[in-house]
Design a protein around this motif. Structure first.
Motif, PDB file in Angstrom:
ATOM      1  N   GLN A 350       0.823  -1.194   0.000  1.00  0.00           N
ATOM      2  CA  GLN A 350       0.000   0.000   0.000  1.00  0.00           C
ATOM      3  C   GLN A 350       0.867   1.257   0.000  1.00  0.00           C
ATOM      4  OE1 GLN A 350      -0.920  -2.770   1.743  1.00  0.00           O
ATOM      5  NE2 GLN A 350      -2.608  -3.088   0.340  1.00  0.00           N
ATOM      6  N   SER A 353      -1.109   8.828  -0.459  1.00  0.00           N
ATOM      7  CA  SER A 353      -1.036   9.952  -1.388  1.00  0.00           C
ATOM      8  C   SER A 353      -0.186  11.049  -0.753  1.00  0.00           C
ATOM      9  CB  SER A 353      -2.443  10.482  -1.687  1.00  0.00           C
ATOM     10  OG  SER A 353      -3.053  10.999  -0.516  1.00  0.00           O
ATOM     11  N   TYR A 358      -5.377   9.900   1.145  1.00  0.00           N
ATOM     12  CA  TYR A 358      -5.792   8.695   0.437  1.00  0.00           C
ATOM     13  C   TYR A 358      -4.771   7.581   0.619  1.00  0.00           C
ATOM     14  CZ  TYR A 358      -8.978  11.860  -2.056  1.00  0.00           C
ATOM     15  OH  TYR A 358      -9.941  12.795  -2.372  1.00  0.00           O
ATOM     16  N   THR A 360      -3.619   4.173  -1.550  1.00  0.00           N
ATOM     17  CA  THR A 360      -3.757   3.420  -2.791  1.00  0.00           C
ATOM     18  C   THR A 360      -3.251   1.999  -2.562  1.00  0.00           C
ATOM     19  OG1 THR A 360      -1.600   4.255  -3.514  1.00  0.00           O
ATOM     20  CG2 THR A 360      -3.550   5.403  -4.313  1.00  0.00           C
ATOM     21  N   ILE A 368      -7.150  -1.512  -8.928  1.00  0.00           N
ATOM     22  CA  ILE A 368      -6.505  -0.571  -8.019  1.00  0.00           C
ATOM     23  C   ILE A 368      -7.581  -0.027  -7.091  1.00  0.00           C
ATOM     24  CG2 ILE A 368      -5.384   1.681  -7.822  1.00  0.00           C
ATOM     25  CD1 ILE A 368      -4.034   1.129 -10.502  1.00  0.00           C
ATOM     26  N   ILE A 370      -8.733   2.599  -3.990  1.00  0.00           N
ATOM     27  CA  ILE A 370      -8.408   3.876  -3.358  1.00  0.00           C
ATOM     28  C   ILE A 370      -9.327   4.066  -2.158  1.00  0.00           C
ATOM     29  CG2 ILE A 370      -8.299   6.382  -3.642  1.00  0.00           C
ATOM     30  CD1 ILE A 370      -7.708   5.960  -6.560  1.00  0.00           C
ATOM     31  N   TRP A 396       1.913   7.075  -5.835  1.00  0.00           N
ATOM     32  CA  TRP A 396       1.263   8.327  -6.193  1.00  0.00           C
ATOM     33  C   TRP A 396       2.323   9.425  -6.271  1.00  0.00           C
ATOM     34  CZ3 TRP A 396      -4.320   9.012  -4.388  1.00  0.00           C
ATOM     35  CH2 TRP A 396      -4.880  10.173  -4.909  1.00  0.00           C
ATOM     36  N   LEU A 403      -0.622   8.220 -11.036  1.00  0.00           N
ATOM     37  CA  LEU A 403      -0.352   7.002 -10.285  1.00  0.00           C
ATOM     38  C   LEU A 403       0.485   6.078 -11.158  1.00  0.00           C
ATOM     39  CD1 LEU A 403      -3.844   6.176  -8.712  1.00  0.00           C
ATOM     40  CD2 LEU A 403      -1.909   7.250  -7.601  1.00  0.00           C
ATOM     41  N   SER A 405       1.767   2.053 -11.381  1.00  0.00           N
ATOM     42  CA  SER A 405       1.493   0.719 -10.841  1.00  0.00           C
ATOM     43  C   SER A 405       2.397  -0.310 -11.494  1.00  0.00           C
ATOM     44  CB  SER A 405       0.021   0.349 -11.066  1.00  0.00           C
ATOM     45  OG  SER A 405      -0.290   0.326 -12.450  1.00  0.00           O
TER      46      SER A 405
END
Length: 418
Positions: A350, A353, A358, A360, A368, A370, A396, A403, A405
């Motif tokens: 994890q 932000s 937040y 993510t 994904i 949030i 982030w 974002l 990933s």
């Protein structure tokens, strides 16, 4: 009803529809304005001077970020503030085997690194306002004796070196340093790699490496041997390990991190324990046992009392804690976890932000998630369909609304925000 009346009625209906549409658009615009104002206020509150890089081996100079009280805002809203996605782009990771880590540069987060089980560390740069990335370099970081791949990577706070951790089962190296080119240096000398001679871990995988957010440069490692090691810089690339504790965990240590306002090292393990160790007092500060194995721990970037622990329990993966109350769980977030082989073997990391509002998270399937910590619900406030297989990391950026990933489909995703 004559034709004129029908025409007028049709006009009224059209006008009513337009008014309703405009009203809905206005409500969405007001929400976006409120969100933008909140973001701007937080950015102004926590804005800091960039790290001033000095010669290696000397003390770093930095301005501490301003603490922001986010705990008082937690669970106050029935509905989350939406994050508006614009478009996603996907590129090949250029790795031959499964991805292991993704880490953003702390000085310039348009630079990031990926590592994989092929032993290669790739250095990337985000361009075109987040629509493309360039592969700047690829470095073989396999250990010289047993050819072990990096289990985890972390950037030096100055952004000029990348540290990797390995396996402690052999006499092979446990830590490597990959040097990146600096202004004025010969490009042919970039990405040299050095393996440290010290081998304090006794067995198993070194699961996590994390630099501490303190003035004195140091990092912490945690491994399968239940041990937490503090590595302190003692001159140019001379890193001295010190065992913080080896008996406070009864199973492998999965995650380590440091708190900003006090020199507390947090460690979590598969023994379901959360341990806080006071480095200055050289003793255990607290131990808390939860109902599920712990897989990672991350402090909030803005509220220095808030930290998040990732647990293995379905629908209760994310646990939020206040360091002042230690054993009191503030809130829990989660999602239904699919029972698959990948779900059992794929570690999902994890991330917060930049504004600390937040969380993510990837998942063992192609989503994904949030979470808005201001929302009093436990389910994801939003979920984005992404990739073709499980997503193991979502980061982030602060410099761009983006974002990044990484996934088991061996691709890197770029997800632009409005």
């Amino acid at each position: 009803m004559d034709q004129h009346e029908k025409a007028l009625l049709h006009s009224v209906e059209n006008a009513t529809t337009e008014v309703n549409t405009l009203r809905s658009q206005l409500e969405r615009a007001e929400k976006r304005l409120e969100y933008a104002q909140s973001e701007l206020a937080l950015i102004r509150a926590i804005k800091t001077t960039n790290v001033e890089t000095m010669d290696r081996g000397t003390k770093r100079k930095f301005d501490e970020k301003q603490h922001k009280d986010l705990i008082s805002l937690m669970c106050k809203n029935a509905y989350p503030y939406p994050v508006n996605f614009q478009k996603s782009y996907y590129i090949s990771s250029q790795h031959d085997k499964k991805l292991r880590s993704l880490a953003l540069c702390p000085v310039n987060d348009k630079l990031f690194a990926t590592s994989a089980m092929d032993g290669i560390v790739n250095l990337w740069e985000v361009i075109s306002w987040g629509e493309e990335v360039n592969l700047n370099s690829s470095t073989n970081c396999l250990t010289p004796e047993q050819c072990r791949w990096p289990e985890d990577i972390a950037w030096h706070p100055d952004g000029d070196r990348i540290f990797s951790v390995y396996n402690a089962n052999s006499l092979d190296s446990q830590i490597s340093i990959m040097y990146l080119s600096r202004v004025g240096e010969d490009p042919e000398e970039m990405n040299d790699i050095n393996f440290l001679e010290h081998k304090p871990h006794t067995k198993g995988i070194i699961n996590n490496i994390s630099f501490m957010p303190w003035e004195n440069t140091c990092f912490v490692t945690g491994g399968s041997d239940h041990v937490v090691i503090l590595w302190s810089e003692n001159g140019e690339d001379d890193w001295r390990p010190k065992t913080l504790h080896k008996n406070l965990h009864a199973a492998m240590v999965m995650g380590v991190s440091g708190m900003q306002q006090k020199q507390i090292v947090l460690s979590v393990g598969k023994d379901k324990r959360i341990v806080g160790y006071d480095v200055c007092a050289e003793r255990e500060d607290f131990t808390h046992i939860i109902d599920s194995r712990c897989l990672s721990v991350i402090p909030n970037p803005c509220d220095y009392n808030l930290f998040m622990v990732q647990a293995g329990a379905s629908e209760k993966q994310l646990r939020l804690f206040d360091i002042r109350t230690k054993q009191k769980e503030l809130h829990t977030f989660g999602w239904t976890q699919a029972i698959t082989l990948e779900a059992r073997t794929n570690l999902i990391n994890q991330a917060w932000s930049p504004n600390g509002m937040y969380i993510t998270s990837g998942s063992s399937y192609e989503m994904i998630h949030i979470f808005d910590i201001r929302c009093n619900g436990q389910n994801p406030s939003q979920s984005l369909q992404a990739h073709q297989k499980g997503i193991s990391k979502v980061s982030w950026l602060q410099s761009l609304p983006l974002l990044i990933s990484m996934s088991s489909d061996n691709n890197i995703g770029l997800h632009k925000l409005v």
